[in-house]
Design an enzyme around this catalytic site. Structure first.
Site, mmCIF file in Angstrom:
data_model
loop_
_atom_site.group_PDB
_atom_site.id
_atom_site.type_symbol
_atom_site.label_atom_id
_atom_site.label_comp_id
_atom_site.label_asym_id
_atom_site.label_seq_id
_atom_site.Cartn_x
_atom_site.Cartn_y
_atom_site.Cartn_z
ATOM 1 N N SER A 63 0.830 -1.191 0.000
ATOM 2 C CA SER A 63 0.000 0.000 0.000
ATOM 3 C C SER A 63 0.880 1.261 0.000
ATOM 4 C CB SER A 63 -0.950 -0.050 1.208
ATOM 5 O OG SER A 63 -1.914 0.966 1.116
ATOM 6 N N ASP B 295 -5.547 -4.095 -2.827
ATOM 7 C CA ASP B 295 -4.545 -3.770 -1.821
ATOM 8 C C ASP B 295 -3.927 -5.046 -1.238
ATOM 9 O OD1 ASP B 295 -3.111 -2.851 0.440
ATOM 10 O OD2 ASP B 295 -4.399 -1.097 0.553
#
Length: 1544
Positions: free
Chosen positions: A1270, A1388
Site C-alpha cells: 500500500s 490492496d
C-alpha cells in the site's frame, strides 16, 4: 456542320445574352470565301472560355455575396439554451482531451503479457531424465569404469598410469560366489555389476540379531549374511566404477617386507586400544595378526570363539538381482601388489602424490564426517593420545643439551619459580636468527649461539666453556655426540627370528609398555635388542670435515628433530634401505630421486611362495582367503586360476565345523638372511634432511595460562615439549556452548616432556579439534615448527610422506578405519543428478565442494501429452477429489519446482534414511561437486554400537527443521498459521561459495570489478581470494589447463581453496577460447555477467561470452550486473537487457567508471536529439554558446544550493556515503548478509515512512532489498528508484498534496457500483511521480504485493511498470477500482499481508527492518446479547453513560473480516528471527489525513532517530555487515565505522 458555322452560332449567342459591350465580342464570321485556319478557331474558343470563367468569379459570385449580406434575419435563444449548448461543447472537448490524450500514459505503459519470470528450470528436466547418477551407459566398458575408479589416486602421470595398469588382472564372480577380499594382495576395482561388502560381527551380536526379530533397531534380514555359524553385516554396496579396496590400503601396498621394522609392527598402536577390553586380537590367533582395515576392532569383544578365528573379517558377493533374466554376476579389476612396488621404486615422487591423496581423502571424507556429523571426535583425538604414549614420545633430550636449554631460559634452576611469577611476556622465542632474548629476566643473561654452518667445529661447543668456574674441564675438550647411544645407530642389525617372535608374544600378552630408552635416538634402533649385536664404527675413520661437526645450538636442534622424526615414524634405516635399493633400480622418470622410497621387498623371493602371501607380523607365508574353511567347500572352485579365493555360497549348508589351521611356511630364515647394506652414503643425505628441518625450528617459552592453539584454528603447527607440560582441552561445538566460559572446556590429556602436540592438524591438514594451553602454575619450553613450513618440507622431501602416513594409519582406531572404508567419495559432474525423486534412500550425503539444487516434480502424470478434461492437473496428493460441478482452473503448474539449494558443509537426505522412505526430491549438481556418502548400513551399524550418533543426527535434522521454520517455510501443512499462497519460489540460500565474474563482451573492466568486489567482501568479514589465470598458473604450472589428467590436479586445488576460504572469486580475464574461461564458468555457484548499460548493441543482441555460457549449459544462477557511469537508469532500458535473456535470474545496477575506447564508442548507438544538438551547437555563434554555458552553470549551482538548503532543513545525509557503496551491497547479497526494508500499509500514516528512512540514512544503516504494501510500496518504490532521501521527501509531499485536494476527488467521483471514484486522479498522481519507469530500473531490488481476488492469492510484483503495480498495492476496496492485469483483478496487498516480512525472508535478507503503520483494531470485549437492534446501537453511540459505545457497524465488520489473514501474518512477522520491528506513534491520524504531511513526517523521524540512538548506545543493533570494516578487526586493528554521521 462546318467550323465556320459553329463560330457564327457562338457569336450570335454571345451577342444576344452577354451584357458586355460589343467590343468584347468575337469578330463576326467572314464570308465563306475567306479562309480561316483551324488553329485560329481553337485559339478564339479557349479565349472565350477563359473570359467567361473570369466573369463568373469576378462578377457573379461577389454579386451573390453582397446580396446575401444585405438580407436581414433574427434568431431568438433563451439563456438556458445557451448554457446547455456551451456545456455540451465544453464537455465534448473535455472528454476528448481527458480520455484521448491524458490517458495516453496508461496505454503506453500497459503490458500485454505478464512480466518475464526468471526461468530457473532450463535443461533441468533433461538433466533428471538423462544424467542420473549411476545409470549404466550402453557404450561403457571395463576401461571406462576403471578410469572412473582410478581417480581416487588423484593426479597421475602417464608413465605411472601405465605402470599400474600393466599387470592389472580381472576376476569374475558368479551369483553364488563369496569373495575373501585381502587388501594386502592388491587394489581392487569393480568394473561390472554391484558387489555387496560384508564385515564380520561377533557371536553375541549375531545371535541377538537373529533371535530378536521384533527389535526395530536390529539389522534387516537382507543386510545379514551367514557363513557357517558366523554372521556378517552388510557394510556397503560398491557399484561399477568405484574402488572395492580402501584407499588407506595403498599405504601397505607401497611398504616392503622390512625385517628391521618387524618388531615395531608386532606391536601396533591400534592393536592395543586405550580400552584393553576392546582388543580384538588374541595371542593364540593363528590368523594374521596385522590389522585388517575392515576388522571389527572396537565393535567386537575380545573373547572370540574358535570358529570365529577361522573366518575372514571381510567378504563380498555380487548383489542379488530380483530379475531372473539377468544374472547377478560381477567383475573386478585388481592392480597387484607388485605393481605398487614397482611404482614406488621407479617413480617415488608419484608415490608421494598418491600418499597425499590418501591423506586428503582421510581429511576431507573421514575426519570431516566423524567430527562434524557423527560426533565421534574423541575417536580422532584418541590417536594423538596414543602417539604421546608411544615409545618415541618418551625419549628425552641428552642431559647436557637439556640442562643448557633450562639454563638459557631460567638461568639458575632455583629461580625457575621466580621466573614464572615475574615473566612479563607470555612467549619468549629463541629461533635460528636471534642471538639473545630480550624478554628474559635480567638474571638470565645467557644467550644461544646463532646457527652458523660455516663456523661449526668438530667439537660440540658448550656454553660452560666460557665460564671461569670450570677451568680445565675435560668435557670441554672431548668431542661429544648429541646421542649417548650414537654407535648403536650406525649398525646393521640382524635380529634372531626366534627372539623376535618371543618378544612379540610378550608384548601381545602384556599391556605394560617397554621401558623407554634414556637416549634420544634419531636412528632406527630396535627396542629391546641388546647392544651385543652392535658393530661399532671406528672413530679414527672420521675426519674433521665430517657433517656431524656442530655447535651446541645445532646439536640441540638436530636432537629435537630426531626425536620428532621418531615420534612421526620416520625411520632412518628404512629410508636408507629404500635409497640404496633405488640406486640399483632402473629409473625411467624425472621424478625418481636418489633419496627414494623403499623398493621391492623380497629380491625375487615371492616366486618361492606364489600361492600365498607373506604376513608382515608372523614372518610366515599365509595361504590366503578361505583356506581355513573345510576343504569340501573348495572342491568346486578353481582357486589356482583366481587372484582372490572364493567359496560357493550354495555349498555352505554342508559345511563342516572343523577348524583347519592355515597352511603356513616359516620363512624367517629366508627373510633375515639379508646382507648388510652400507650406510655411509645415505647418512649424509638424511643428515641434510634433518638439518633442513632444524632450520625452521623455533624454540619458545610460554608463560602460565597461555593459549598456544585455539580450537578450530587452521594454522597451528607441531609443538615438541622440551620442559613442562601442555594441557589439551576440547569444547563441544554446539549453539548452547558458543558463549560458554573457559571453565566449560573439558581437559582431555596432558602432553608431557618429550611429547608432541598439534599432530593431527599438521599431518592431515584438518582444523585444530582441540585447544592447547599451558598450565596455570608453570610455563613451558617448546620447539615449534609452523604448519605451513612443515607442509613445504614434506613436499620438498616427498619420500618422508609414506612413513608419516603409515604411522598415522597405525594410530587410527579400528572404528575410524572401518568408517573410512565404508564412506564413499562421490564426484558428480555439473548437470548430473545425485539422486532422483522416488529412489530408495540408501544413504545420505555431506557436500564437500560444489552445490546442489533441490527440485521436485509437480505433475506425476507428465507422460500424458494431451490430458482430457478429467485429468487432474493439480497435485492433490492422490486424494479423492470430485470437481465435476466445480470450476476448474486450467492454469497448470510448472513441471519442476525449485525448493532450494545445498552448499558446502550441508547434509542431504538424512530424513529419508531415518524414516526408511524414498527420495521426495531430486538433487542436481549446479557445478562439478563432491560429496561424502554415508551408507545406510554403516549408519545403522554405528548407531547400534554408538547411540550418541543417532542423537547427533536427530539433532541435525531437528535443527534443519527449526531453520526452515525460522525463514518462514512451514514444515507441515497442519501449522496453526494460515498459509498464504504466493506466486514466488521457495527460499534459496544466497551464501555462494564460488562466484564467477564473466563479461558479456571483451573490453570490460573485469579485473577492476573483481578487485572492488573482493575488497567489499573483505570489508564485510569474508575470507575471500580472487583467482585469475595468472595466479592459477603460478601455483599449478603453465600446463595446468592443457593436460588430460591435469583436471584432477586442478579440481584438487580448487577443493583445497574451498576448504581454506569462505568465498572464491573466479576472474574471467582471458580470451573467449581460453580453457580458463570454460573453467571459470564451470566452477561458479553464481555467475556475475558484466555489461555496459549504455551499450545498446549488446542489449539487443547477445555477447560472445554469453554464447559460450549457453553452449556449456550451466545451471548455476546467473545475475546481470549493469555498469553505469552515473547513478541513473534510463526508464525502460533494463527490460531491453532482460527481455531475451532467459538464462538471467537477477540483475544489479552498479555505478562504476568504464574507460571506453573509440572502437567501443563507435559501436554504440547515439541519440538523434544529441546529434541535432551537436550540429546546432557547432553552427552557433561562440558568444551565444558561451553565454548559454554560463546560464547552464548558474542554473546547476542554484540547484545545488537549493539541494543543500533542503538537506540542512531536513537533516539529510552527505551526498556520498561509504555504507551505500554498490559493491558492498552486492557483497552482502552474495554472502547472505543482506539487509531488507519492509514498509507496511496504513494510508496517510505511511508518511511516517519517509521520516523513518531519513533516520536510517542518518545512522548509516545500509539497505539492500526493499518491499512494501500500500503506502509502503509507494515510499519504498521512491527510495528504491533513486536511493536518495532528497527525492523521496519532495515527491512524497507532492503526491500527498495532490491526493488531499478535495476538488480532484470530487471531479473523480462516479456512480458507486464498484467504487466511489474512477481512480483517474489517483492513477495520474502516481504516474506523475514514477513516470514510465519499470521496477527493473530501480537502483535497489524492490517488490510490492497485491491481493489477487481472481485466483485468491497474494501476487508479488518484481517487474513491470512501477506505477501500475504500486497502484494495485494501494487499491483500497470500495474506494478505488481493482487494477486488471493478465485477466486478474488486483487489490490492496494489505488484505493478506500488510507487512510482507516472510516474502522478504524468502528473498534472502538476513536482517529485516519492518515498519508497521497499520491501524489498531478495537479489542474491547463485546457482550450485547444474541440479538442486536440498530436503533439501540445508535442510541448507545450518543449516550455518554453507555457500556456498549463501540459496537461495530457493517463497514467495520467487513474491514476486520478482510484483514483477518493480515493480522496473523503480522504476528508471525514479529516472531521471525532477524526482524527489527518499528511502529511509530501514528495511531491518532486517520487513513486519509494526507494534508498533515509535515506533522506525520516529523513524528516518524523523531521516533526512529531516538530509538536508533538509544539502541546504538546500548549495543542492541545487530552487527550489520558493511557498517563496520571487519577486515580491520580481523587484522587486529580497532573498529572503524564505514560511514560518517551527518551533523544536525
Amino acid at each position: 456542320m462546318s467550323t465556320i458555322e459553329i463560330v457564327s452560332t457562338v457569336a450570335e449567342y454571345t451577342e444576344i445574352h452577354s451584357p458586355v459591350s460589343s467590343k468584347f465580342l468575337l469578330p463576326s464570321a467572314r464570308d465563306s470565301s475567306s479562309s480561316i485556319s483551324l488553329f485560329s478557331a481553337i485559339f478564339w474558343f479557349w479565349s472565350w472560355l477563359f473570359f467567361k470563367i473570369m466573369n463568373i468569379f469576378l462578377y457573379y459570385i461577389p454579386n451573390i455575396i453582397v446580396n446575401l449580406f444585405s438580407v436581414n434575419f433574427q434568431i431568438t435563444l433563451s439563456l438556458s439554451s445557451i448554457v446547455i449548448t456551451l456545456t455540451g461543447i465544453i464537455s465534448f472537448c473535455f472528454l476528448i482531451v481527458r480520455y484521448k490524450y491524458l490517458t495516453r500514459y496508461s496505454k503506453t505503459t500497459k503490458s500485454t503479457d505478464k512480466p518475464k519470470s526468471s526461468n530457473k528450470n532450463i535443461d533441468l528436466v533433461g538433466s533428471i531424465k538423462k544424467n542420473k547418477r549411476g545409470d549404466s551407459k550402453s557404450t561403457s566398458n571395463y576401461l571406462d569404469e576403471f578410469l572412473s575408479a582410478i581417480k581416487v589416486f588423484g593426479y597421475l602421470e602417464r608413465p605411472v598410469f601405465h605402470e599400474l595398469t600393466r599387470n592389472m588382472t580381472t576376476q569374475k564372480l558368479s551369483s553364488e560366489e563369496i569373495l575373501y577380499l585381502d587388501e594386502k594382495l592388491g587394489f581392487s576395482i569393480v568394473v561390472e555389476g554391484t558387489i555387496q561388502v560384508y564385515t564380520k560381527v561377533n557371536s553375541v551380536n549375531s545371535s541377538t540379531t537373529s533371535n530378536s526379530d521384533d527389535n526395530e533397531l536390529n539389522f534387516e534380514k537382507d543386510d545379514l549374511l551367514t557363513i557357517g555359524d558366523q554372521c556378517y553385516q552388510l557394510l556397503n554396496e560398491v557399484k561399477s566404477g568405484s574402488p572395492l579396496s580402501s584407499l588407506m590400503s595403498t599405504l601397505d601396498l607401497f611398504k616392503p617386507v622390512d625385517p628391521d621394522t618387524m618388531s615395531n609392527r608386532l606391536f601396533s598402536p591400534f592393536e592395543l586400544d586405550s580400552n584393553p577390553a576392546s582388543n580384538p586380537l588374541s595371542p593364540d590367533n593363528t590368523g594374521s595378526k596385522s590389522f585388517d582395515p575392515l576388522s571389527s576392532g572396537n565393535f567386537n569383544d575380545t573373547s572370540l570363539s574358535s570358529s570365529d578365528r577361522n573366518y575372514p573379517n571381510i567378504v563380498a558377493r555380487p548383489k542379488p538381482i530380483e530379475d531372473s533374466n539377468n544374472l547377478n554376476t560381477a567383475t573386478i579389476a585388481i592392480i597387484p601388489y607388485s605393481a605398487f612396488q614397482k611404482v614406488q621404486s621407479k617413480y617415488p615422487k608419484a608415490t608421494s602424490h598418491i600418499v597425499t591423496m590418501v591423506i586428503t581423502r582421510l581429511y576431507k571424507i573421514t575426519m570431516n564426517t566423524i567430527h562434524s556429523y557423527l560426533g565421534l571426535t574423541r575417536e580422532i583425538i584418541r590417536s594423538e593420545i596414543q602417539l604421546n604414549e608411544s615409545e618415541g614420545a618418551k625419549d628425552s633430550l641428552p642431559s647436557y643439551l637439556y640442562d643448557g636449554v633450562i639454563e638459557k631460559f631460567y638461568g639458575d634452576k632455583n629461580n625457575e619459580t621466580l621466573l614464572n611469577k615475574t615473566a612479563e611476556s607470555p612467549s619468549v622465542s629463541i629461533n635460528k636468527t636471534s642471538s639473545s632474548s630480550s624478554s628474559l629476566p635480567k638474571k638470565s643473561t645467557t644467550s644461544l649461539r646463532p646457527l652458523n654452518r660455516n663456523q661449526s667445529s668438530r667439537y660440540v661447543v658448550l656454553d660452560s666453556r666460557s665460564k671461569s668456574t670450570h677451568p680445565g674441564d675435560l668435557l670441554s675438550s672431548v668431542p661429544l655426540s648429541r646421542r649417548s647411544d650414537y654407535y648403536q645407530t650406525h649398525t646393521t642389525i640382524q635380529p634372531d627370528p626366534e627372539e623376535v617372535r618371543s618378544q612379540s608374544r610378550t608384548k601381545m600378552t602384556s599391556p605394560v609398555l617397554p621401558k623407554r630408552q634414556i637416549s634420544s635416538n634419531g636412528g632406527p634402533t630396535l627396542k629391546g635388542h641388546s647392544s651385543s649385536t652392535t658393530k661399532f664404527e671406528n672413530i679414527r675413520d672420521r675426519t674433521f670435515s665430517d657433517e656431524r661437526e656442530e655447535t651446541e645450538e645445532t646439536s640441540l636442534r638436530i636432537a629435537i628433530i630426531e626425536n620428532i622424526f621418531k615420534i612421526l615414524g620416520i625411520n632412518e634405516v628404512s629410508n636408507m634401505i629404500g635409497s640404496m635399493s633405488d640406486l640399483n633400480s632402473r629409473s625411467s622418470s624425472v621424478n625418481s630421486s636418489v633419496v627414494g622410497l623403499p623398493s621391492l621387498m623380497n629380491n625375487g623371493n615371492e616366486s618361492k611362495y606364489p600361492n600365498g602371501i607373506f604376513d608382515f607380523n608372523t614372518g610366515k607365508v599365509r595361504y590366503d582367503s578361505i583356506s581355513s574353511f573345510p576343504t569340501s567347500l573348495n572342491k568346486g572352485a578353481n582357486n589356482n586360476l583366481k587372484f582372490y579365493d572364493t567359496v560357493n555360497q550354495s555349498q555352505l549348508k554342508d559345511m563342516d565345523h572343523e577348524n583347519d589351521k592355515s597352511s603356513q611356511v616359516d620363512i624367517n630364515n629366508l627373510m633375515f638372511k639379508r646382507k648388510s647394506i652400507p650406510i655411509q652414503s645415505f647418512e649424509s643425505n638424511f643428515y641434510d634432511v634433518k638439518n633442513e628441518f632444524s632450520k625452521h625450528l623455533n624454540i619458545k617459552y610460554f608463560g602460565p595460562n597461555t593459549t598456544l592453539v585455539e580450537q578450530e584454528s587452521f594454522n597451528s603447527g607441531l609443538y615438541y615439549v622440551i620442559d613442562g607440560t601442555l594441557d589439551v582441552f576440547y569444547k563441544p561445538a554446539s549453539k548452547e556452548s558458543e558463549n560458554l566460559t573457559p571453565m566449560n572446556k573439558k581437559k582431555l590429556y596432558t602432553v608431557k616432556s618429550g611429547g608432541l602436540a598439534g599432530y593431527l592438524s599438521s599431518i592431515i591438514g584438518v582444523r585444530s579439534l582441540v585447544s592447547i594451553s599451558t598450565p596455570g602454575d608453570k610455563g613451558v619450553i617448546v620447539a615449534h615448527i609452523p604448519k605451513n613450513e612443515f607442509s613445504k618440507l614434506l613436499d620438498k622431501f616427498y619420500f618422508l610422506q609414506l612413513p608419516v602416513a603409515s604411522k598415522l594409519k597405525s594410530l587410527l582406531s579400528s572404528q575410524i578405519l572401518t568408517i573410512d572404508y565404508a564412506l564413499e567419495w562421490c564426484h558428480i559432474p555439473a548437470g548430473d543428478v545425485l539422486c532422483s525423486q522416488g529412489d530408495l534412500a540408501n544413504g545420505f550425503h555431506i557436500v564437500l565442494s560444489g552445490r546442489f539444487r533441490v527440485v521436485r516434480y509437480n505433475n506425476n502424470k507428465s507422460s500424458e501429452v494431451n490430458p482430457d478434461d478429467n485429468t487432474d492437473i493439480h497435485d492433490y496428493n492422490n486424494n479423492l477429489i470430485d470437481e465435476s460441478l466445480s470450476y476448474k482452473s486450467r492454469k497448470k503448474k510448472d513441471d519442476i519446482t525449485i525448493l532450494g539449494e545445498y552448499g558446502h558443509g550441508e547434509t542431504i537426505g538424512e530424513v529419508e534414511v531415518l524414516t526408511a522412505s524414498r527420495r521426495t526430491n531430486s538433487l542436481i549438481a549446479v557445478r562439478d561437486s563432491e560429496t561424502a556418502r554415508i551408507p545406510r548400513t554403516l549408519f545403522e551399524m554405528l548407531s547400534l554400537r554408538n547411540p550418541s550418533i543417532m542423537v547427533k543426527v536427530s539433532r541435525i535434522v531437528a535443527n534443519k527443521m527449526a531453520k526452515k521454520d525460522n525463514i518462514g517455510i512451514p514444515s507441515t501443512i497442519s501449522s496453526n498459521v494460515p498459509l498464504i499462497v504466493t506466486n514466488t519460489d521457495s527460499h534459496i540460500s544466497n551464501d555462494y561459495k564460488t562466484i564467477t565474474i564473466l563479461p558479456t563482451v571483451s573490453g570490460l573492466p573485469v579485473r577492476d570489478f573483481a578487485d572492488k568486489l573482493v575488497s567489499a567482501l573483505k570489508n564485510i568479514g569474508r575470507n575471500v581470494i580472487a583467482l585469475d589465470q595468472a595466479s592459477t598458473l603460478t601455483h599449478l604450472g603453465r600446463h595446468a589447463f592443457d593436460e588430460r589428467l591435469a583436471q584432477l590436479k586442478l579440481s584438487g586445488y580448487f577443493a583445497y581453496l574451498e576448504e581454506e576460504y569462505q568465498t572464491i572469486v573466479y576472474v574471467c580475464d582471458t580470451p573467449l577460447k581460453s580453457n580458463w574461461t570454460s573453467t571459470c564458468i564451470s566452477q561458479g555457484d553464481c555467475i556475475l555477467l558484466l555489461a555496459d548499460a549504455d551499450d545498446d548493441d549488446v542489449a539487443t543482441n547477445i555477447g560472445e561470452y554469453e554464447r559460450l555460457l549457453m553452449k556449456l549449459k550451466t545451471t548455476a544462477r546467473t545475475d546481470l550486473c549493469l555498469i553505469h557511469a552515473d547513478k541513473y537508469v534510463e526508464p525502460g532500458s533494463t527490460s531491453v537487457w532482460l527481455k531475451n535473456r532467459i538464462w538471467v535470474q537477477g540483475h544489479h545496477h552498479i555505478q562504476m567508471e568504464i574507460a571506453r575506447d573509440n572502437s567501443v564508442q563507435q559501436g554504440q548507438k547515439t541519440s538523434i536529439i544529441k546529434n541535432i544538438a551537436a550540429k546546432i551547437s557547432s553552427r552557433t555563434n561562440t558568444n551565444i554558446k558561451s553565454r548559454l554555458e554560463n546560464v547552464k552553470t548558474k542554473a546547476i549551482l542554484s540547484l545545488n544550493k537549493f539541494n543543500n538548503r533542503l538537506s540542512r532543513r531536513t537533516h539529510s545525509y552527505k551526498t556520498v556515503q561509504a555504507h551505500k557503496n554498490d559493491f558492498l551491497r552486492l557483497a552482502r547479497i552474495l554472502s547472505n548478509e543482506s539487509v531488507g526494508l519492509v514498509l507496511g500499509g496504513g494510508g496517510s500514516r505511511g508518511i511516517s515512512h519517509v521520516g523513518v528512512v531519513m533516520a536510517l540514512e542518518k545512522h548509516g544503516i545500509p539497505i539492500d532489498l526493499i518491499g512494501g504494501t500500500s503506502i509502503g510500496s509507494f515510499v519504498g518504490g521512491l527510495y528504491a528508484k533513486d536511493y536518495n532521501i532528497v527525492s523521496i521527501y519532495g515527491r512524497a509531499k507532492r503526491f500527498a498534496k495532490r491526493v488531499s485536494s478535495w476538488w480532484r476527488m470530487v471531479l473523480d467521483l462516479t456512480y458507486p457500483v464498484t467504487s466511489y471514484i474512477t481512480g483517474y486522479e489517483f492513477n495520474r498522481g502516481i504516474w506523475k511521480i514514477f513516470g514510465s519507469s519499470e521496477i527493473e530500473d530501480f537502483w535497489i531490488r524492490y517488490f510490492c504485493n497485491s491481493t489477487n481476488i481472481t485466483n485468491s492469492t497474494m501476487d508479488i510484483h518484481e517487474s513491470g511498470f512501477s506505477w501500475r503495480f504500486i497502484r494495485a498495492s494501494m487499491s483500497l476496496a470500495g474506494l478505488l477500482p481493482p487494477i486488471t492485469y493478465g485477466g486478474s483483478m488486483l487489490l490492496d496487498g494489505g488484505y493478506l499481508d500488510n507487512l510482507p516480512v516472510m516474502e522478504m525472508k524468502k528473498k534472502g535478507a538476513k536482517y529485516i527492518i519492518a515498519v508497521d503503520v497499520g491501524s489498531v483494531d478495537d479489542r474491547t470485549p463485546m457482550n450485547y446479547g444474541d440479538t442486536l437492534s440498530g436503533f439501540w446501537v445508535l442510541f448507545n453511540r450518543w449516550n455518554p453513560f453507555s457500556r456498549h459505545p463501540n459496537v461495530p457497524n457493517m463497514m467495520d465488520i467487513q474491514l476486520r473480516l478482510a484483514y483477518v489473514a493480515s493480522v496473523n501474518a503480522l504476528e508471525l512477522a514479529k516472531k521471525t528471527p532477524g526482524v527489527i520491528y518499528l511502529r511509530p506513534p501514528i495511531d491518532d491520524y486517520a487513513t486519509l489525513d494526507f494534508a498533515k504531511f509535515d506533522e506525520i513526517y516529523h513524528v516518524g523521524m523523531a521516533y526512529a532517530d531516538n530509538l536508533l540512538t538509544r539502541w546504538e548506545q546500548t549495543g542492541k543493533i545487530p552487527p550489520i555487515a558493511g557498517m563496520i570494516d571487519r577486515s580491520r578487526i580481523r587484522n587486529g586493528e580497532e573498529r572503524k565505522s564505514l560511514y560518517r554521521r551527518s551533523s544536525i
